[in-house]
Motif scaffolding. Structure first.
Motif, mmCIF file in Angstrom:
data_model
loop_
_atom_site.group_PDB
_atom_site.id
_atom_site.type_symbol
_atom_site.label_atom_id
_atom_site.label_comp_id
_atom_site.label_asym_id
_atom_site.label_seq_id
_atom_site.Cartn_x
_atom_site.Cartn_y
_atom_site.Cartn_z
ATOM 1 N N CYS A 18 7.838 23.521 -29.505
ATOM 2 C CA CYS A 18 7.222 24.846 -29.589
ATOM 3 C C CYS A 18 5.813 24.812 -30.170
ATOM 4 O O CYS A 18 5.233 25.871 -30.439
ATOM 5 N N VAL A 42 11.662 20.911 -36.132
ATOM 6 C CA VAL A 42 11.832 19.460 -36.137
ATOM 7 C C VAL A 42 11.344 18.808 -34.848
ATOM 8 O O VAL A 42 10.700 17.761 -34.886
ATOM 9 N N CYS A 43 11.605 19.418 -33.697
ATOM 10 C CA CYS A 43 11.389 18.724 -32.425
ATOM 11 C C CYS A 43 9.951 18.783 -31.916
ATOM 12 O O CYS A 43 9.513 17.905 -31.180
ATOM 13 N N ASN A 50 6.721 14.782 -32.818
ATOM 14 C CA ASN A 50 7.286 15.403 -31.621
ATOM 15 C C ASN A 50 8.375 14.505 -31.056
ATOM 16 O O ASN A 50 8.187 13.296 -30.960
ATOM 17 N N CYS A 52 8.044 28.206 -33.845
ATOM 18 C CA CYS A 52 9.377 28.678 -34.231
ATOM 19 C C CYS A 52 9.484 28.862 -35.742
ATOM 20 O O CYS A 52 10.498 29.351 -36.228
ATOM 21 N N ARG A 98 4.140 24.816 -35.553
ATOM 22 C CA ARG A 98 5.437 25.042 -34.927
ATOM 23 C C ARG A 98 5.621 26.553 -34.809
ATOM 24 O O ARG A 98 5.795 27.252 -35.805
ATOM 25 N N GLY A 150 13.062 24.344 -28.757
ATOM 26 C CA GLY A 150 14.114 23.333 -28.746
ATOM 27 C C GLY A 150 15.077 23.536 -29.893
ATOM 28 O O GLY A 150 16.115 24.171 -29.761
ATOM 29 N N CYS A 151 14.718 23.039 -31.055
ATOM 30 C CA CYS A 151 15.638 23.005 -32.192
ATOM 31 C C CYS A 151 15.659 24.292 -33.009
ATOM 32 O O CYS A 151 16.610 24.555 -33.714
ATOM 33 N N GLU A 152 14.607 25.086 -32.939
ATOM 34 C CA GLU A 152 14.441 26.313 -33.717
ATOM 35 C C GLU A 152 14.421 26.072 -35.220
ATOM 36 O O GLU A 152 14.657 26.975 -36.012
ATOM 37 N N HIS A 153 14.116 24.834 -35.625
ATOM 38 C CA HIS A 153 14.022 24.487 -37.042
ATOM 39 C C HIS A 153 12.719 23.760 -37.370
ATOM 40 O O HIS A 153 12.571 23.242 -38.470
ATOM 41 N N ARG A 202 13.429 13.027 -25.603
ATOM 42 C CA ARG A 202 14.700 12.350 -25.372
ATOM 43 C C ARG A 202 14.685 11.511 -24.102
ATOM 44 O O ARG A 202 15.622 10.771 -23.843
ATOM 45 N N CYS A 229 9.621 18.662 -23.528
ATOM 46 C CA CYS A 229 8.834 18.425 -24.743
ATOM 47 C C CYS A 229 7.333 18.435 -24.484
ATOM 48 O O CYS A 229 6.531 18.499 -25.418
#
Length: 166
Positions: A52, A48-49, A137, A64, A62, A43-46, A140, A107
């Motif tokens: 992954c 956060v979400c 997690n 990612c 995570r 998702g965010c690749e940071h 949306r 998600c």
């Protein structure tokens, strides 16, 4: 100039895989692109979400944020590895189905792995503990109500063995 690759062995869902990956290849990308395990979503690749999230030695991670070369030598479980060996749904998957814990499903793999680890650590969570368990997690689509219900139901299934798991 061609990027140097490293030959690694990844133990994923009980199966050993070999792959040649660049040093900076993320575990999420190795799982999806090199091993064809597309259940892990990015998702965010940071970090956060949580979409992954996989289990590394039973702990949520995570994917990612982890390099594939760092995962060598560890037991990795993706969403594909949560089903029982006979293909039947595991307790968390079954609970998500029963409690309508998903909508678009993007998600969901991250929730399923996170909750699997959470229930292993706390096999009888209260509703507040279930909410805390999934707090990292993001979804949306849902209001998290059915996801929290699914956590409690999954714990119940796992404790009772109703999902057929030993």
């Amino acid at each position: 100039m061609t990027e140097q690759t490293h030959q690694i062995r990844l133990h994923v869902n009980g199966v050993e895989h070999e792959a040649a990956v660049p040093a900076r290849r993320l575990l999420s990308d190795a799982l999806r692109h090199d091993l064809g395990l597309t259940g892990t979503h990015v998702g965010c690749e940071h970090g956060v979400c949580g979409a992954c999230t996989v289990l590394v030695d039973g702990q949520p991670m995570r994917s990612c944020l982890m390099f594939a070369v760092s995962a060598a030598g560890h037991e990795i479980t993706t969403v594909e590895g949560l089903a029982r060996p006979d293909g039947e749904l595991g307790p968390v998957q079954q609970a998500f189905r029963e409690c309508h814990g998903l909508q678009c499903g993007f998600c969901t793999p991250g929730f399923l792995t996170t909750i699997t680890a959470g229930i292993a650590e706390n096999p009888d969570p209260t509703e507040d503990e279930a909410r805390d368990m999934v707090a990292g997690n993001l979804c949306r689509c849902t209001g998290y109500q059915n996801i929290v219900k699914a956590v409690c139901r999954a714990a119940e299934l796992a404790r009772s063995g109703e999902d057929g798991a030993a």
